[in-house]
Design an enzyme around this catalytic site. Sequence first.
Site, short mmCIF file in Angstrom:
data_model
loop_
_atom_site.label_atom_id
_atom_site.label_comp_id
_atom_site.label_asym_id
_atom_site.label_seq_id
_atom_site.Cartn_x
_atom_site.Cartn_y
_atom_site.Cartn_z
N ASP A 233 8.49 -19.74 39.92
CA ASP A 233 8.33 -18.00 40.58
C ASP A 233 8.88 -17.95 41.70
O ASP A 233 9.17 -18.54 42.87
CB ASP A 233 7.52 -17.84 39.49
CG ASP A 233 7.85 -16.06 39.52
OD1 ASP A 233 7.36 -15.83 40.40
OD2 ASP A 233 7.56 -16.43 38.27
N HIS A 266 4.20 -11.68 42.41
CA HIS A 266 4.76 -12.17 41.12
C HIS A 266 4.04 -13.57 40.40
O HIS A 266 3.89 -13.30 39.44
CB HIS A 266 6.46 -12.12 40.94
CG HIS A 266 6.39 -12.01 40.05
ND1 HIS A 266 7.35 -13.18 39.05
CD2 HIS A 266 6.78 -11.03 38.90
CE1 HIS A 266 7.01 -12.93 37.33
NE2 HIS A 266 7.79 -11.46 37.75
N SER A 435 7.25 -10.42 32.07
CA SER A 435 7.04 -11.67 32.89
C SER A 435 5.92 -12.21 32.57
O SER A 435 5.31 -13.05 32.98
CB SER A 435 6.81 -11.32 34.26
OG SER A 435 8.81 -11.35 34.51
#
Length: 819
Positions: A233, A266, A435
């Site tokens: 990520d 994220h 996600s």
Amino acid sequence: EREWVGMRRAQRRVGSGGDEESGARARLEERRVGGARRSGFGEVVLVCVVATMCVSRARSQTVLRPNSTQAGTTRNQPADLWINPDEAMTGGQAFFEITVSGAMDLTLSTCGGPAFSGEIYLFDESPLEADSDLLALERSRPDHFCVGSDDENAVQATLIYRVLDTANVRFFIIVQASSRTDDGMFDITASTASMPTPGVSWGLDRIDQRELPLDGRYVVATGAAGVLMYILDTGVRIDHDEFSGRASHGLNVLDDDFDSDDCHGHGTHVAAIAAGRTVGVAYRAPIIAVRVLDCDNRGRVSWLVSGIDWVIRDVAARGGDVAAVVVASVSSGSKPSAAYDDAIARLTSAGIAFVGASGNAPANADEAARSSCNTSPGSATESTPAIIVGATRSDDSRYEQSKGGACTTVWAPGIQIPSASLFGRFAMMNLSGTSQATPFTAGLVADLIALNPTLTPEDTRATLIHTSTRGVVNGLEEQDVDRFLFIRSVPDVDEPPPPSGWVDIYAMLRFSDGACSDETLMSRITDGIASVLGELNVAVPNCGTAPLYADTRATRNAQTALRRGKPAQTEIDTLVRVRTEEVIAAITFDAFEAALSDGSIEAAIDDGGAMSEVESPWVIDSNGYAYWAAPRFESSASSSSLSGGAIAGIVVGSLAVIALLAGCAYIVYVRTRPPPEKQFDDLHGTQEDLEAPVFDRGQDEVRPPALKTGNSAALSPRALFSNRRLGEGIMFSPRASRKLAAKDATRTTATSRTPQNLAERTLASPRAHGDASAANAPQTPDTSSLSRGSRRFFSMGGEAFAQALQRTQSGTGKNLSSH
């Protein structure tokens, strides 16, 4: 001082009786030096006054009050009020101070103001008074979630700090521009919020129960200790409190180093859902950050492929017995990527499970754009056991922007999920999307592998599919799979697996009044359970003073009660084992679970004391694999043939079906054949596929008829086969068995006490038929698969068994689609 010394020397010369010229010259020098001295003192005084005014003015303008916004600037400000350890930060520094009262989360941010490139630093001492090596309590991170800036390309800064003191506390703040060219105006906002109450997120709460409503608990005890979680990520903030020291840096593909710190947020959010201390599924798993995306949460396929290949090398370097899961909440965009799919194939071939996001698409997009099959990693399911995850809302509805279709393996919670925030060590925030659904599933996979370290990626995917919940996700589209993520606690019991062809179903029961040495009680337990489930092999392999096993649901509840001051009770825990044949294990499991929930087991034991269920039923199959739902098929790579019961059932069933079909065909032929002279008049071609598979790719969730109750005598699981009830699919109620038997003689109807959701469960498999069946791609029909060593096909339920025979007869040889 030099001027003052010169003046004193001149005075000494005059006093020694020099000539008048010398005296005049000395007096002139004295006036000059004295004037200079007075002028020097004036300049010093002026500088001190100006400096004092500046400091005073600065202090008077930099008081920041909680829940307010203060304008500031770094223009014409010094860059060395505080010596920043980050030498790259060279801009001006603006100084603030704030006083807060009470425990809270303090947020400082430049969001919403003018475009400003810089950072915020928080101190508990004044940088103007402290030593030069003063370190900040917290520093800000780039806030890519910021809204309201007048420059859409600006990246503002946000910092969140948890204040634990209840009294007034003064903090000091420095806002520094990145460089002198970035100096400018900014707005700093200070906001306070009460600390969140510790509790289970709705996503965690949802995945450990079959249906709504939520019960406010997450009771899975495994935690996946020892299973490596590679997070591909934007990086991970490894010092976040959620990771409690379990997170470490892996490869940073972008910078080609091993500093995978998160600069977006994220990756940190995803990592905590997968393995966070309080918000994560696999809350004991080590986390390794692999940075493959930039600070804008974007990247190149080549970066992702490099990250995957590094994971393969890293796992190999750690040793062949290392269990690992790769989490990639990353999709390829608008089309599949062959390089991405090939990398996933290399990963799973190395024995590493892959869990990826189905991706997001606009709700009004066309069907092709909303299918995960048309982008990677969804397209990889054609040739690999990749696990692809779609997102649902808290009411179990399909998230309208989540991609779905046949390549989406399972649905999981994904909307407004609280997890770790980049902006502080204790900070949390909510994010939404596939996600967020992906790491829930990855955590479950890690738990499953922790229970069964030798699981292959193919078997892992198959077990996840066939332990999932059917019939709860609403709003599904035509090609969507009907599977919702499900996990349950499985204690780590040291019991040997059953012989080949058998399955052990375990449960843990607690009795408030009894002793393990009481043979009468032990007999009541085994005889009572056997009387409810039928003549089965029931045993109590372990018994002891509660808690018998650490880290079970009842153990944690008891510890909570002790902390609340409730007296401890003398209780015993009994590990109950029901051994059953593979062909009826699914029905036995469902019956056992139903009998525990409706009180049939407790009534049958009737020991005079209270009985409670410590852990719900779980399974250990003949391979030693443990899982938390009814077994549907049994697969063994080491076995070279089907079990005797399965072979006999298939042979007998096949002969019966052949005879029946032959008879029906002959009757139809006799009744419809034309006279001899017209036999060829109406011959025409057909547009139907005469060899269409029983289960095609788009209908992998076609299920056998639902189990239903009837007015027949109560049957043991074995009697469903021996009494020729197979075609009716009749289920039985454990408690009402005797009553049903009596009422059947008089043709009266008895009502089944089987739970409603039991009647809707699919008779499917927790394990596929080896490598071929676990893959997603449609396969060429192959009837020989029933005889190969790694293709053991055992039906665990009546209707599924009947359909197995039908598929065998039809010659398709197809397994249930695993898409």
